[in-house]
Design a protein around this motif. Structure first.
Motif, PDB file in Angstrom:
ATOM      1  N   PHE A 178       1.598  -5.868  -4.217  1.00 59.47           N
ATOM      2  CA  PHE A 178       0.616  -5.400  -3.376  1.00 59.47           C
ATOM      3  C   PHE A 178       0.821  -5.841  -1.804  1.00 59.47           C
ATOM      4  N   GLY A 179       1.950  -6.520  -1.565  1.00 51.98           N
ATOM      5  CA  GLY A 179       2.565  -6.488   0.085  1.00 51.98           C
ATOM      6  C   GLY A 179       1.516  -7.392   0.645  1.00 51.98           C
ATOM      7  N   LEU A 180       1.351  -6.682   1.941  1.00 51.68           N
ATOM      8  CA  LEU A 180       0.416  -7.607   2.890  1.00 51.68           C
ATOM      9  C   LEU A 180      -0.840  -7.644   2.407  1.00 51.68           C
ATOM     10  N   ILE A 181      -1.268  -6.799   1.513  1.00 49.83           N
ATOM     11  CA  ILE A 181      -2.807  -7.233   0.816  1.00 49.83           C
ATOM     12  C   ILE A 181      -2.834  -8.678   0.447  1.00 49.83           C
ATOM     13  N   PRO A 202       1.058  -1.125   0.060  1.00 46.24           N
ATOM     14  CA  PRO A 202      -0.082   0.080  -0.116  1.00 46.24           C
ATOM     15  C   PRO A 202       0.814   1.302   0.009  1.00 46.24           C
ATOM     16  N   ALA A 203       1.977   1.311   0.812  1.00 51.07           N
ATOM     17  CA  ALA A 203       2.741   2.671   1.129  1.00 51.07           C
ATOM     18  C   ALA A 203       3.239   2.884  -0.331  1.00 51.07           C
ATOM     19  N   GLY A 204       3.769   1.784  -0.978  1.00 46.11           N
ATOM     20  CA  GLY A 204       4.385   2.158  -2.443  1.00 46.11           C
ATOM     21  C   GLY A 204       3.410   2.574  -3.533  1.00 46.11           C
ATOM     22  N   LEU A 260      12.536  -8.752  -7.955  1.00 42.78           N
ATOM     23  CA  LEU A 260      13.888  -8.017  -7.713  1.00 42.78           C
ATOM     24  C   LEU A 260      14.142  -7.782  -6.485  1.00 42.78           C
ATOM     25  N   ASN A 261      15.020  -8.354  -5.634  1.00 46.19           N
ATOM     26  CA  ASN A 261      15.382  -7.964  -4.054  1.00 46.19           C
ATOM     27  C   ASN A 261      16.664  -6.996  -3.939  1.00 46.19           C
ATOM     28  N   ILE A 262      16.216  -5.842  -3.607  1.00 50.09           N
ATOM     29  CA  ILE A 262      16.666  -4.552  -3.373  1.00 50.09           C
ATOM     30  C   ILE A 262      17.589  -4.898  -1.856  1.00 50.09           C
ATOM     31  N   GLY A 263      18.867  -4.980  -2.221  1.00 55.66           N
ATOM     32  CA  GLY A 263      19.892  -5.307  -1.287  1.00 55.66           C
ATOM     33  C   GLY A 263      20.757  -6.532  -1.372  1.00 55.66           C
ATOM     34  N   THR A 268      -4.002   1.306   9.912  1.00 62.14           N
ATOM     35  CA  THR A 268      -4.357   0.491   8.809  1.00 62.14           C
ATOM     36  C   THR A 268      -3.798   0.561   7.508  1.00 62.14           C
ATOM     37  N   ILE A 269      -4.528  -0.032   6.560  1.00 61.95           N
ATOM     38  CA  ILE A 269      -4.040   0.110   5.122  1.00 61.95           C
ATOM     39  C   ILE A 269      -4.054   1.866   4.663  1.00 61.95           C
ATOM     40  N   GLY A 270      -5.143   2.465   5.149  1.00 62.05           N
ATOM     41  CA  GLY A 270      -5.553   3.667   4.840  1.00 62.05           C
ATOM     42  C   GLY A 270      -4.399   4.693   5.214  1.00 62.05           C
ATOM     43  N   THR A 271      -3.895   4.390   6.493  1.00 59.77           N
ATOM     44  CA  THR A 271      -2.639   5.214   7.321  1.00 59.77           C
ATOM     45  C   THR A 271      -1.582   5.473   6.503  1.00 59.77           C
ATOM     46  N   ASN A 272      -1.388   4.631   5.288  1.00 57.95           N
ATOM     47  CA  ASN A 272      -0.032   4.693   4.551  1.00 57.95           C
ATOM     48  C   ASN A 272      -0.400   5.693   3.430  1.00 57.95           C
ATOM     49  N   LYS A 273      -1.733   6.165   3.423  1.00 56.50           N
ATOM     50  CA  LYS A 273      -1.843   6.981   2.390  1.00 56.50           C
ATOM     51  C   LYS A 273      -1.174   8.555   2.341  1.00 56.50           C
ATOM     52  N   GLY A 275       5.470   4.270   4.868  1.00 50.84           N
ATOM     53  CA  GLY A 275       4.813   3.067   5.311  1.00 50.84           C
ATOM     54  C   GLY A 275       5.413   2.450   6.442  1.00 50.84           C
ATOM     55  N   TRP A 276       5.338   1.281   6.627  1.00 49.86           N
ATOM     56  CA  TRP A 276       5.839   0.549   7.877  1.00 49.86           C
ATOM     57  C   TRP A 276       7.078   0.664   7.777  1.00 49.86           C
ATOM     58  N   ALA A 277       7.905   0.724   6.694  1.00 50.17           N
ATOM     59  CA  ALA A 277       9.349   0.927   6.651  1.00 50.17           C
ATOM     60  C   ALA A 277       9.693   2.162   7.290  1.00 50.17           C
ATOM     61  N   LEU A 315       9.650  -1.745  -7.412  1.00 52.32           N
ATOM     62  CA  LEU A 315      10.155  -2.891  -7.512  1.00 52.32           C
ATOM     63  C   LEU A 315       9.806  -3.549  -6.290  1.00 52.32           C
ATOM     64  N   ASP A 316       9.652  -4.893  -6.426  1.00 54.60           N
ATOM     65  CA  ASP A 316       9.382  -5.947  -5.572  1.00 54.60           C
ATOM     66  C   ASP A 316      10.157  -7.018  -5.523  1.00 54.60           C
ATOM     67  N   ARG A 317      10.467  -7.802  -4.286  1.00 52.50           N
ATOM     68  CA  ARG A 317      11.065  -8.726  -4.302  1.00 52.50           C
ATOM     69  C   ARG A 317      10.659 -10.230  -4.817  1.00 52.50           C
ATOM     70  N   LEU A 318       9.025 -10.081  -4.847  1.00 53.89           N
ATOM     71  CA  LEU A 318       8.033 -10.988  -5.081  1.00 53.89           C
ATOM     72  C   LEU A 318       7.899 -10.786  -6.580  1.00 53.89           C
TER      73      LEU A 318
HETATM   74  C1  LIG Z   1      -1.270 -10.009   9.166  1.00 56.94           C
HETATM   75  C2  LIG Z   1      -1.784  -8.665   9.070  1.00 56.94           C
HETATM   76  C3  LIG Z   1      -3.145  -8.327   8.597  1.00 56.94           C
HETATM   77  C4  LIG Z   1      -3.442  -7.335   8.476  1.00 56.94           C
HETATM   78  N1  LIG Z   1      -4.722  -7.026   7.970  1.00 56.94           N
HETATM   79  C5  LIG Z   1      -5.391  -5.759   7.783  1.00 56.94           C
HETATM   80  C6  LIG Z   1      -6.488  -5.403   7.590  1.00 56.94           C
HETATM   81  O1  LIG Z   1      -7.356  -6.189   7.629  1.00 56.94           O
HETATM   82  N2  LIG Z   1      -6.988  -4.134   7.603  1.00 56.94           N
HETATM   83  C7  LIG Z   1      -6.097  -3.191   7.404  1.00 56.94           C
HETATM   84  O2  LIG Z   1      -6.184  -1.773   7.103  1.00 56.94           O
HETATM   85  N3  LIG Z   1      -4.620  -3.337   7.487  1.00 56.94           N
HETATM   86  C8  LIG Z   1      -4.262  -4.585   7.971  1.00 56.94           C
HETATM   87  N4  LIG Z   1      -2.819  -4.848   8.006  1.00 56.94           N
HETATM   88  C9  LIG Z   1      -1.914  -3.510   8.095  1.00 56.94           C
HETATM   89  C10 LIG Z   1      -1.465  -3.355   6.597  1.00 56.94           C
HETATM   90  O3  LIG Z   1      -1.384  -4.832   5.891  1.00 56.94           O
HETATM   91  C11 LIG Z   1      -0.223  -2.537   6.518  1.00 56.94           C
HETATM   92  O4  LIG Z   1      -0.724  -1.259   7.037  1.00 56.94           O
HETATM   93  C12 LIG Z   1       0.512  -2.529   4.951  1.00 56.94           C
HETATM   94  O5  LIG Z   1       0.387  -3.431   4.389  1.00 56.94           O
HETATM   95  C13 LIG Z   1       1.621  -1.675   5.298  1.00 56.94           C
HETATM   96  O6  LIG Z   1       2.229  -1.355   3.990  1.00 56.94           O
HETATM   97  P1  LIG Z   1       3.754  -1.082   3.488  1.00 56.94           P
HETATM   98  O7  LIG Z   1       3.469  -0.706   1.938  1.00 56.94           O
HETATM   99  O8  LIG Z   1       4.197  -0.432   4.187  1.00 56.94           O
HETATM  100  O9  LIG Z   1       4.026  -2.685   3.856  1.00 56.94           O
HETATM  101  P2  LIG Z   1       3.868  -4.249   2.891  1.00 56.94           P
HETATM  102  O10 LIG Z   1       2.408  -4.249   2.626  1.00 56.94           O
HETATM  103  O11 LIG Z   1       4.509  -5.085   3.972  1.00 56.94           O
HETATM  104  O12 LIG Z   1       4.593  -3.989   1.617  1.00 56.94           O
HETATM  105  C14 LIG Z   1       6.125  -4.066   1.547  1.00 56.94           C
HETATM  106  C15 LIG Z   1       6.504  -4.503   0.154  1.00 56.94           C
HETATM  107  O13 LIG Z   1       7.868  -4.614   0.054  1.00 56.94           O
HETATM  108  C16 LIG Z   1       8.267  -5.607  -0.404  1.00 56.94           C
HETATM  109  N5  LIG Z   1       9.814  -5.862  -0.265  1.00 56.94           N
HETATM  110  C17 LIG Z   1      10.151  -6.138   1.068  1.00 56.94           C
HETATM  111  N6  LIG Z   1      11.609  -6.136   1.060  1.00 56.94           N
HETATM  112  C18 LIG Z   1      11.920  -5.742  -0.087  1.00 56.94           C
HETATM  113  C19 LIG Z   1      13.433  -5.726  -0.794  1.00 56.94           C
HETATM  114  N7  LIG Z   1      14.497  -5.816  -0.273  1.00 56.94           N
HETATM  115  N8  LIG Z   1      13.342  -5.420  -2.301  1.00 56.94           N
HETATM  116  C20 LIG Z   1      12.013  -5.276  -2.716  1.00 56.94           C
HETATM  117  N9  LIG Z   1      10.764  -5.264  -2.325  1.00 56.94           N
HETATM  118  C21 LIG Z   1      10.965  -5.604  -1.107  1.00 56.94           C
HETATM  119  C22 LIG Z   1       7.480  -6.869  -0.151  1.00 56.94           C
HETATM  120  O14 LIG Z   1       7.507  -7.942  -0.706  1.00 56.94           O
HETATM  121  C23 LIG Z   1       6.092  -6.238   0.039  1.00 56.94           C
HETATM  122  O15 LIG Z   1       5.479  -6.332  -1.291  1.00 56.94           O
HETATM  123  C24 LIG Z   1      -2.638  -5.854   8.627  1.00 56.94           C
HETATM  124  C25 LIG Z   1      -0.935  -6.532   8.656  1.00 56.94           C
HETATM  125  C26 LIG Z   1      -0.693  -7.618   8.782  1.00 56.94           C
HETATM  126  C27 LIG Z   1       0.558  -7.803   9.259  1.00 56.94           C
END
Ligand SMILES: Cc1cc2nc3c(=O)[nH]c(=O)nc-3n(C[C@H](O)[C@H](O)[C@H](O)COP(=O)(O)OP(=O)(O)OC[C@H]3O[C@@H](n4cnc5c(N)ncnc54)[C@H](O)[C@@H]3O)c2cc1C
Length: 438
Positions: free
Chosen positions: A46-49, A18-20, A82-85, A360-365, A351-353, A39-42
């Motif tokens: 869509f990460g945690l979605i 979401p943050a990306g 593509l894994n950065i790092g 929540t998901i929206g907090t990343n916006k 985002g979480w980094a 870029l994503d390592r997978l």
């Molecule tokens: C189990 C769980 C359930 C959740 N359920 C909800 C919910 O129901 N509702 C809600 O609002 N929020 C929920 N959340 C919170 C929500 O998922 C997060 O707020 C959000 O995903 C954070 O977004 P992000 O982009 O910072 O990280 P992430 O979603 O984690 O995305 C990070 C991305 O970076 C990639 N990445 C990591 N390292 C590298 C690297 N070295 N090189 C390239 N790519 C890399 C990963 O593969 C991933 O795709 C949940 C969280 C968890 C852990």
């Protein structure tokens, strides 16, 4: 709208969660001559979605449709696998792009810090959730679920998710994308007791009412609480949280009326229980707790102990980000050192980094919007090679990247493989995904 003439501004976003995507969305809305590589390592976006949000919460996962609109823009490209790092470095990216944004989330479990934590049967929620969500890193976890008693530590939504997924029947999960390997184990497990234990009280629990309420509607599992732990009113609650905590309290009060003989699985929602030691030999046999009270906002041990016998301990107490060489990391906060998303010239985080695992998901916006603004204020197009340079590097290193079209092929194959009401049958192995694209 900031319109940058001539040479485009090259932006690389590390992480397609979401943050990306919110960052990319804000950048494309506010600048025309910009090119963004996400870029994503997978191979999957869509990460945690995809890999975190519970499989029985498909409506929440639907937020990905919004990110697809951004992905479909001509100036945005997804570069998966593509894994950065490890595949390439942050320094590589900084030489190629005018701005680099770290949006790589916080994928690592925080440790309980208890003696016995290394025993077989102690599993972090990142692993367990990743396993039931088909995340390639955790597909081979294969936890022993031939057990009667499970303790889940944590009083947030992730702990609640873990307990609920363990308790739901095959019928309740029929319209979900629960990993098939997980369904096989969970739906034949002889679980009788799930203990959901938190150090603090009911009013301090971080779960949200919707998630807590779901625990009262399970076909095979009854939610139980100790009436002595449930307060009558919301005394002491922050006025801003009165509605949310009031709803939680109403759910808990309803659970008081439940009895343990109603359904095959008992879900014991326990408060004021601080884990202090995991017991057993190589395998977990139980967990020792100290009773607590909350005094002036602090959790205080009472010096009274009890043991819950169990063969599995799931810890869901939070996450931290993964340091990547080339960006300063704050080990205490478990995220990159930053000032409102700014790390250093040309390097940002969202985002979480950026802020750790909160909201929540929206907090990343707002994170994405704020960093997009900073980038457009602070960066200007240069002679950097951007996408062409990345493609050259990728080719030189013999790496196989996945485009958004490649991901759509994976998605289509997953949807075609779905059985019954399931929306998709997810791949959990990167090689299988790459084979589909080939
Ligand atoms: C189990 C769980 C359930 C959740 N359920 C909800 C919910 O129901 N509702 C809600 O609002 N929020 C929920 N959340 C919170 C929500 O998922 C997060 O707020 C959000 O995903 C954070 O977004 P992000 O982009 O910072 O990280 P992430 O979603 O984690 O995305 C990070 C991305 O970076 C990639 N990445 C990591 N390292 C590298 C690297 N070295 N090189 C390239 N790519 C890399 C990963 O593969 C991933 O795709 C949940 C969280 C968890 C852990």
């Amino acid at each position: 709208m900031t319109d940058i003439e001539g040479q485009p501004l090259w932006v690389a976003i590390v992480g397609s969660g979401p943050a990306g995507y919110y960052t990319a969305e804000a950048l494309t809305k506010n600048a025309e001559n910009i090119r963004i590589d996400i870029l994503d390592r997978l191979p999957t976006p869509f990460g945690l979605i995809r890999g975190g949000v519970a499989p029985d919460h498909q409506s929440i996962k639907a937020v990905a449709r919004r990110y697809e609109k951004t992905a479909a823009q001509k100036n945005v490209r997804f570069v998966g696998n593509l894994n950065i790092g490890s595949d390439i470095t942050i320094d590589n990216l900084r030489l190629l792009y005018d701005a680099v944004v770290l949006a790589n989330g916080a994928p690592q479990d925080l440790k309980l810090g208890l003696s016995g934590e290394d025993k077989i049967g102690v599993i972090g929620s990142a692993e367990f959730v990743g396993w039931y969500n088909s995340h390639p890193d955790f597909a081979s976890l294969n936890p022993n679920l031939n057990i009667k008693d499970v303790v889940v530590i944590g009083n947030g939504n992730v702990a609640v998710d873990c307990a609920r997924i363990l308790a739901k029947t095959a019928k309740e999960m029929a319209s979900t994308d629960l990993a098939q390997h997980a369904a096989k184990l969970i739906h034949t497990a002889p679980i009788e007791n799930i203990y959901l234990a938190g150090r603090r009280g009911p009013l301090e629990g971080k779960f949200t009412p919707k998630e807590l309420g779901e625990l009262g509607q399970l076909e095979n599992c009854v939610a139980l609480v100790d009436p002595k732990q449930i307060p009558n009113d919301l005394m002491g609650v922050d006025p801003k949280e009165l509605t949310l905590k009031g709803k939680n309290l109403n759910h808990l009060k309803k659970f008081i009326e439940n009895t343990s003989s109603e359904k095959p699985i008992n879900l014991h929602i326990m408060f004021y229980a601080s884990p202090i030691e995991i017991l057993g030999g190589d395998l977990v046999t139980g967990i020792k707790f100290e009773k607590t009270k909350v005094e002036a906002g602090k959790c205080v041990g009472l010096g009274e102990y009890f043991i819950i016998p169990c063969k599995m301990v799931l810890s869901a107490i939070g996450y931290q980000s993964t340091p990547i060489s080339g960006a300063p990391f704050d080990p205490k906060r478990g995220c990159f050192k930053n000032d409102n998303g700014f790390i250093e010239n040309g390097l940002y985080t969202v985002g979480w980094a950026k802020r750790g695992p909160s909201g929540t998901i929206g907090t990343n916006k707002p994170d994405g919007i704020a960093v997009a603004k900073l980038i457009l204020e602070q960066s200007s197009p240069s002679e950097k090679k951007g996408r062409t340079g990345l493609d050259e590097l990728v080719s030189k290193c013999g790496l196989k990247i996945v485009t958004f079209e490649g991901w759509k092929k994976i998605e289509e194959a997953e949807e075609n493989a779905a059985e019954g009401l399931a929306p998709r049958a997810k791949f959990s192995n990167i090689e299988d995904m790459l084979r589909i694209i080939d």
